[in-house]
Design a protein around this motif. Structure first.
Motif, short mmCIF file in Angstrom:
data_model
loop_
_atom_site.label_atom_id
_atom_site.label_comp_id
_atom_site.label_asym_id
_atom_site.label_seq_id
_atom_site.Cartn_x
_atom_site.Cartn_y
_atom_site.Cartn_z
N PHE A 196 0.82 -1.23 0.13
CA PHE A 196 -0.08 -0.04 0.10
C PHE A 196 0.87 1.20 -0.13
O PHE A 196 0.67 2.26 -0.86
N LEU A 197 1.75 1.37 0.91
CA LEU A 197 2.56 2.50 0.99
C LEU A 197 3.55 2.80 -0.30
O LEU A 197 3.66 4.03 -0.58
N THR A 198 4.28 1.70 -0.69
CA THR A 198 5.04 1.77 -1.87
C THR A 198 4.16 2.23 -3.20
O THR A 198 4.61 3.04 -3.71
N ILE A 199 3.10 1.92 -3.27
CA ILE A 199 2.09 2.23 -4.59
C ILE A 199 1.51 3.61 -4.40
O ILE A 199 1.78 4.50 -5.05
N VAL A 200 1.06 3.94 -3.16
CA VAL A 200 0.57 5.10 -2.78
C VAL A 200 1.62 6.37 -3.24
O VAL A 200 1.46 7.17 -3.74
N THR A 201 2.62 6.03 -2.55
CA THR A 201 3.77 7.25 -2.38
C THR A 201 4.41 7.24 -3.85
O THR A 201 4.81 8.25 -4.17
N GLY A 202 4.42 6.02 -4.63
CA GLY A 202 4.91 6.20 -6.07
C GLY A 202 4.01 6.78 -6.95
O GLY A 202 4.68 7.63 -7.69
N ILE A 203 2.71 6.50 -6.94
CA ILE A 203 1.86 7.17 -7.84
C ILE A 203 1.70 8.72 -7.36
O ILE A 203 1.82 9.59 -8.36
N ALA A 204 1.47 8.88 -6.17
CA ALA A 204 1.24 10.38 -5.83
C ALA A 204 2.48 11.41 -5.94
O ALA A 204 2.46 12.41 -6.50
N GLY A 205 3.71 10.72 -5.93
CA GLY A 205 4.85 11.26 -6.19
C GLY A 205 5.18 11.52 -7.69
O GLY A 205 5.88 12.28 -7.98
N MET A 206 4.57 10.67 -8.36
CA MET A 206 4.78 10.58 -9.86
C MET A 206 4.09 11.76 -10.64
O MET A 206 4.28 12.21 -11.49
N ARG A 207 2.68 12.17 -9.97
CA ARG A 207 1.83 13.06 -10.58
C ARG A 207 1.35 12.81 -12.00
O ARG A 207 0.21 13.12 -12.55
N ASP A 208 2.14 11.98 -12.93
CA ASP A 208 1.76 11.96 -14.02
C ASP A 208 0.82 10.55 -14.29
O ASP A 208 1.49 9.29 -14.37
N LEU A 209 -0.38 10.65 -14.24
CA LEU A 209 -1.35 9.66 -13.95
C LEU A 209 -1.52 8.78 -15.20
O LEU A 209 -1.71 7.45 -14.98
N GLY A 210 -1.09 9.26 -16.21
CA GLY A 210 -1.09 8.48 -17.42
C GLY A 210 0.07 7.38 -17.44
O GLY A 210 -0.29 6.42 -18.01
N ALA A 211 1.23 7.87 -16.72
CA ALA A 211 2.18 6.58 -16.65
C ALA A 211 1.54 5.43 -15.96
O ALA A 211 2.41 4.42 -15.91
N VAL A 212 0.60 5.77 -14.79
CA VAL A 212 0.23 4.47 -14.15
C VAL A 212 -0.24 3.30 -15.17
O VAL A 212 0.31 2.17 -15.08
#
Length: 437
Positions: free
Chosen positions: A68-84
């Motif tokens: 949970f923490l790895t994914i949340v901090t990774g996505i939130a820190g990336m900002r580019d949601l298209g990359a997800v």
């Protein structure tokens, strides 16, 4: 995707530890001691099963928060949601390709070597009751709709208690996207989660100190309960499976690694402690948190690690796939059932579906095999009793192959995303980074 900034490689001169303090040495000694105890004092060894079970429960306790923490901090820190979505699409393309290839390899080897021909077993003499509980488990939640609904937790907190990795993954992705869309207000929450992530990974390090005890208990129980002698009657099947898995790792995954620009041997050597732990406990889940931490440390972006590793544990099971087609044809050959190419194609198609969502825990491969055979009626499901005695030994090979396959997949997807730090990978795999903590 912008290249992910990793901490500089030369943080401090690495401190060398005494050989006996390395985790892989401790686990290796524990495995050897457990095997000896199981062979010479089997009654005592079988009572040590709680040591292995307890360690795996400890690891499972931290899996959900790590993911949970790895994914949340990774996505939130990336900002580019298209990359997800892009990372997920690339990961699933990789999973589908190599999972299917593993199934085909199992079919080819089974048809070429035909390890079951020597047995000539009458299906009527088999004990169907011995495999009834596995067949029952295989039918539970076996439809596609039930599987998809099972990915959605009943409650947000329920995702952390269900034991289903995919539920945690779904919740983490949704929460990470929401946090990324919140803007400045979400930055405070992100900072807290990043600090919490540091604490959780320190907790993982504490839990991993018990790895030798868990490996000792699990290996002692396995040898004590099943005995090395159990391998003698089905040595052909076990040897064929191990050799096929080894060739898949060395030839197929080795080629993939070489094309992607990294050394499979360096990666395997870097993960040797985790691999020995998987061997000792016969569960790839026992090393999941440590795998995520090490891959990120070795230059893979956090968001790629967070998405690919937990998803791969359900959808990228190379060892399980090789086992399913090889074992299914072994049972058919041993019971005198000659499958046509059409029936083998059906077997392959069913296996492609039934293998998805299988957890990386002991016995999951046997359950998915039961699910596959139940839909191919020409092969008697009671024939699974033939391999029940040696399944524990093959479970170790399944888990090892699954583990290596997911490690390779994560590095490859990181490479495709342009976020793989090759210099840091070399430094990590050659012991040039300072010890953590």
């Amino acid at each position: 995707m912008a290249k992910i900034a990793h901490p500089p490689v030369a943080e401090a001169p690495p401190r060398s530890l005494p050989w006996w303090r390395h985790l892989y040495v401790q686990v290796l000694v524990a495995i050897a001691a457990g095997a000896l105890l199981g062979h010479f004092v089997p009654d005592v060894a079988q009572t040590l099963k709680p040591l292995g079970d307890g360690f795996i429960k400890l690891v499972k306790m931290v899996i959900a928060p790590v993911i949970f923490l790895t994914i949340v901090t990774g996505i939130a820190g990336m900002r580019d949601l298209g990359a997800v979505g892009r990372v997920a699409a690339k990961a699933f393309a990789y999973f589908l390709t190599f999972s299917t290839l593993a199934l085909i390899v199992g079919l080819i080897v089974a048809n070429t070597i035909r390890p079951g021909d020597a047995l000539r077993v009458d299906p009527a003499t088999l004990d169907a009751g011995a495999v009834s509980r596995y067949a029952e488990a295989a039918h539970h939640g076996s439809t596609l709709a039930e599987f998809l609904l099972g990915v959605i937790p009943d409650t947000a907190l329920g995702a952390f208690t269900s034991g289903n990795i995919l539920q945690v993954l779904l919740l983490a992705v949704l929460f990470g996207i929401a946090l990324a869309l919140t803007g400045a207000k979400g930055d405070r929450v992100l900072t807290v989660l990043e600090d919490l992530s540091t604490i959780i990974f320190r907790l993982v390090a504490i839990v991993m100190r018990a790895a030798p005890i868990g490996a000792f208990g699990a290996m002692a129980f396995t040898i004590g309960a099943y005995g090395i002698g159990a391998l003698a009657g089905l040595a052909g099947l076990v040897a064929t499976f191990y050799l096929t898995s080894l060739l898949f790792v060395v030839v197929v995954l080795g080629t993939v690694a070489r094309v992607a620009g990294f050394s499979l041997w360096d990666l395997v050597r870097y993960l040797r402690a985790e691999l020995l732990l998987v061997l000792g406990t016969s569960s790839s889940e026992s090393a999941l948190p440590s795998l995520m931490e090490k891959l990120e440390r070795a230059g893979c972006p956090k968001q790629v690690v967070g998405l690919v590793v937990p998803t791969g544990y359900s959808f990228n099971l190379d060892g399980t796939n090789i086992y399913m087609t090889l074992a299914a044809l072994f049972i058919a050959q041993a019971t005198g059932v000659e499958l046509s190419w059409g029936e083998q194609a059906l077997l392959l198609g069913v296996a492609m579906l039934s293998s998805k969502g299988a957890a990386g825990v002991t016995g999951a491969g046997f359950i998915t095999l039961a699910a596959t055979l139940s839909i191919v009626p020409s092969v008697p499901i009671a024939g699974m009793a033939l391999i029940l005695g040696v399944d524990r030994f093959m479970s170790e090979c399944r888990s090892l192959t699954n583990f290596i396959g997911n490690a390779v997949a994560t590095v490859v997807v990181s490479r495709w995303e342009g976020g793989f730090d090759k210099g840091r990978f070399h430094a990590a795999t050659h012991g040039e980074l300072p010890p953590q903590g």
